[in-house]
Design a protein around this motif. Sequence first.
Motif, PDB file in Angstrom:
ATOM      1  N   ILE A 111     111.221 -26.181 -57.199  1.00 34.80           N
ATOM      2  CA  ILE A 111     111.919 -26.717 -56.037  1.00 34.80           C
ATOM      3  C   ILE A 111     112.946 -27.757 -56.467  1.00 34.80           C
ATOM      4  O   ILE A 111     112.834 -28.353 -57.543  1.00 34.80           O
ATOM      5  CB  ILE A 111     110.952 -27.358 -55.005  1.00 34.80           C
ATOM      6  N   ALA A 112     113.926 -27.943 -55.616  1.00 33.20           N
ATOM      7  CA  ALA A 112     114.900 -29.016 -55.771  1.00 33.20           C
ATOM      8  C   ALA A 112     114.781 -29.905 -54.558  1.00 33.20           C
ATOM      9  O   ALA A 112     114.691 -29.423 -53.429  1.00 33.20           O
ATOM     10  CB  ALA A 112     116.304 -28.454 -55.873  1.00 33.20           C
ATOM     11  N   ILE A 113     114.768 -31.213 -54.805  1.00 31.58           N
ATOM     12  CA  ILE A 113     114.733 -32.185 -53.719  1.00 31.58           C
ATOM     13  C   ILE A 113     116.079 -32.900 -53.702  1.00 31.58           C
ATOM     14  O   ILE A 113     116.471 -33.533 -54.691  1.00 31.58           O
ATOM     15  CB  ILE A 113     113.577 -33.178 -53.882  1.00 31.58           C
ATOM     16  N   ILE A 114     116.762 -32.790 -52.578  1.00 27.07           N
ATOM     17  CA  ILE A 114     118.091 -33.363 -52.440  1.00 27.07           C
ATOM     18  C   ILE A 114     118.026 -34.473 -51.394  1.00 27.07           C
ATOM     19  O   ILE A 114     117.570 -34.250 -50.262  1.00 27.07           O
ATOM     20  CB  ILE A 114     119.098 -32.276 -52.006  1.00 27.07           C
ATOM     21  N   GLU A 115     118.458 -35.646 -51.801  1.00 22.23           N
ATOM     22  CA  GLU A 115     118.473 -36.783 -50.865  1.00 22.23           C
ATOM     23  C   GLU A 115     119.661 -36.649 -49.943  1.00 22.23           C
ATOM     24  O   GLU A 115     120.756 -36.281 -50.358  1.00 22.23           O
ATOM     25  CB  GLU A 115     118.557 -38.102 -51.644  1.00 22.23           C
ATOM     26  N   ASP A 116     119.464 -36.957 -48.650  1.00 22.85           N
ATOM     27  CA  ASP A 116     120.561 -36.890 -47.663  1.00 22.85           C
ATOM     28  C   ASP A 116     121.493 -38.066 -47.804  1.00 22.85           C
ATOM     29  O   ASP A 116     121.189 -39.124 -48.191  1.00 22.85           O
ATOM     30  CB  ASP A 116     119.988 -36.845 -46.239  1.00 22.85           C
TER      31      ASP A 116
END
Length: 173
Positions: free
Chosen positions: A168-173
């Motif tokens: 998974i990739a976690i992208i901060e808003d």
Amino acid sequence: MKIIDLSTPLFSGMTVYPRDPEVKIKVVHTYEKETWELRQLTMGTHTGTHVDAFSHMDEGAETIDQIPLNNFFGPTEVVKKNQKWPKEKGLLFIEEIGLAELDKILSVKPKFIGGMITEELERALLKNKIVTYTGLVNLECLPKQETFIFYGLPLKIKSGDGSPVRAIAIIED
């Protein structure tokens, strides 16, 4: 925060690398009979989205259970061959990259590499103690030239040469 699934689904009869074990997922217990459900999985360690241990292509090198967990996640960027690459981050490639880029890769000391890499480059990376990921999907959904956090944790397979992962990739808003 946005989470992007980079893993391909596992299912019976899915395409595998030539001469690798066929994937078989069989229901063994059912709610109707045992009051729970259970499946039996039969597949190779390099099935679907997976990570390669250093021992995969280098006899005597570290196996999946011997590689520290912090090698399997961290700050990452999607990069192209012709751009400047960040140092000491994970690198994911959406275009094929080969052995010709090995010196450039080694100069930025990536934590891991994934995406479209040739088998020759994969072999060289593993020899240089750089973890490789294969079978990643949805890379086009990731931001370009922006840092996000990647996770691709392996199963702790004793003496394993690799392992399927839920990447998974976690992208901060």
